[in-house]
Design an enzyme around this catalytic site. Structure first.
Site, short mmCIF file in Angstrom:
data_model
loop_
_atom_site.label_atom_id
_atom_site.label_comp_id
_atom_site.label_asym_id
_atom_site.label_seq_id
_atom_site.Cartn_x
_atom_site.Cartn_y
_atom_site.Cartn_z
N HIS A 116 0.83 -1.21 0.00
CA HIS A 116 0.00 0.00 0.00
C HIS A 116 0.87 1.26 0.00
CE1 HIS A 116 -2.97 2.80 2.12
NE2 HIS A 116 -3.59 2.43 1.02
N SER A 140 -6.50 -1.08 -5.81
CA SER A 140 -6.62 -1.59 -4.44
C SER A 140 -7.52 -2.81 -4.45
CB SER A 140 -7.16 -0.52 -3.49
OG SER A 140 -8.44 -0.08 -3.90
N ASP A 174 -6.85 14.58 -5.02
CA ASP A 174 -6.67 13.17 -4.67
C ASP A 174 -8.03 12.62 -4.28
OD1 ASP A 174 -6.01 10.68 -3.66
OD2 ASP A 174 -4.38 11.40 -2.41
N MET A 175 -8.51 11.66 -5.02
CA MET A 175 -9.84 11.12 -4.71
C MET A 175 -9.89 9.62 -4.91
SD MET A 175 -12.46 11.69 -7.86
CE MET A 175 -12.52 10.38 -9.11
N LYS A 224 -20.54 6.34 -13.92
CA LYS A 224 -19.35 7.14 -14.20
C LYS A 224 -18.20 6.73 -13.28
CE LYS A 224 -22.06 11.09 -15.80
NZ LYS A 224 -22.42 12.51 -15.59
N GLY A 306 -6.79 21.06 -3.01
CA GLY A 306 -5.61 21.10 -2.15
C GLY A 306 -5.58 22.30 -1.23
#
Length: 350
Positions: A116, A140, A174-175, A224, A306
């Site tokens: 990870h 993941s 970042d998502m 989506k 951010g």
């Protein structure tokens, strides 16, 4: 409990070393965990340490990995991490991608057989700090139902991009491709709090608010988000020849075995396109125009990606340090390496 940056990083680093990680690998891992936690991403901060320590201690993360680099072209290559700690391997692979992009204008670097890698926004921000634009994809383990399906097939499969500006700001996005990352649910568990009803489903596919009853996560925006999950898995799994889709190893099934995960980063030098200075100038203008926009009812401001993370970081230090759950601090300060919480558990550590 509030801790200074140095205190939190030091406690996490020492615990990782205690579990068997090399000092330099532990230092970089603790740095990225601190980077996430201080920005308000507690789900990718201190709460992860005990799991890593259990896997390190039991051999599922290679203590002395034989990390190899195979440059497959002037702008491409794959770094094999030998199932070493993902944070270290991803950092080194990103450094290689930055080097290649500066030399050739673009770089596409794969990371194969890693554990990870944490909050992947850290790696794209590394590129932005060097004046480069970047996007990264990371697979993941299966814990999300595909659109129209009943069984988990893809993971949270996050995406991050970052760009520099003409000043000291960096745009960092970042998502997860699920409504929320599993780490967010793990964080709610540690707080004894409920989750919103649109985060996950139970065994019958019904919305659930008890984080302990989660059977699967759901993709963002239905079909989506499902398509984005597939895209991430293709670019970070199928493309690199590592396990993909439902074949990706479970985080908790067997802590004595390596994860063999994949991640890909694409780095672009704006100088080869509109020019670096023009790019950064336009990015600054974009951020300024977004901040100046009239906000909708219920919002105080339009923020660029951010920006709020840095506001949370600055607020935390202004209020005396990074907030960490007392139980986690007690663990980090204890002599215990781990408490056998994760090994041979299901995808949600139950």
């Amino acid at each position: 409990m509030r801790l200074s940056r140095e205190e939190l990083k030091g406690l996490m680093k020492n615990k990782l070393i205690q579990a068997g990680l090399r000092e330099d690998h532990a230092d970089q891992t603790a740095e990225i965990l601190t980077w996430a936690h201080e920005r308000g991403f507690a789900s990718h901060g201190a709460v992860r340490v005990e799991y890593y320590c259990e896997r390190i201690f039991k051999g599922g993360i290679t203590h002395e990995p034989n990390i190899t680099w195979n440059q497959t072209g002037p702008c491409s290559g794959i770094m094999d991490g030998d199932n070493g700690i993902g944070y270290w391997v991803a950092t080194k692979a990103t450094e290689k991608a930055i080097e290649m992009a500066k030399e050739n204008g673009v770089a596409i670097v794969g990371m194969a057989n890693v554990s990870h890698t944490g909050a992947i926004g850290y790696y794209t921000e590394m590129c932005a700090k060097e004046g480069l634009a970047a996007i990264t994809f990371c697979q993941s383990d299966p814990m999300a139902v595909p659109y129209g399906g009943t069984e988990p097939y893809y993971g949270t499969n996050p995406i991050s991009f970052a760009c520099p500006t003409a000043d000291d700001r960096n745009v960092v996005f970042d998502m997860a491709t699920t409504v929320q990352a599993w780490g967010k649910i793990l964080d709610k568990r540690s707080q004894g709090a409920e989750i919103p009803a649109d985060w996950a489903v139970d065994e019958d596919g019904a919305p659930v608010t008890d984080p302990h009853k989660v059977n699967a996560l759901v993709p963002i925006a239905g079909a989506k988000g499902y398509g984005l999950m597939m895209m991430v898995d293709i670019f970070s799994g199928v493309l690199l020849g590592v396990p993909f889709g439902k074949h990706v190893s479970s985080m908790y099934h067997d802590c004595s075995k390596g994860r063999e995960l994949g991640q890909t980063i694409i780095v672009i030098d704006p100088e080869r396109f509109c020019g670096a200075e023009q790019f950064k100038k336009n990015m600054s203008q974009t951020c300024d125009e977004l901040n100046a926009m009239r906000p909708a009812p219920g919002f105080d401001k339009v923020y660029y990606p951010g920006q709020r993370a840095l506001m949370r970081r600055d607020k935390a230090y202004a209020e005396g340090g990074i907030e960490v759950v007392d139980e986690l601090v007690d663990y980090l300060k204890s002599d215990a390496i781990h408490f056998d919480r994760y090994d041979h558990k299901n995808r949600f550590a139950d």
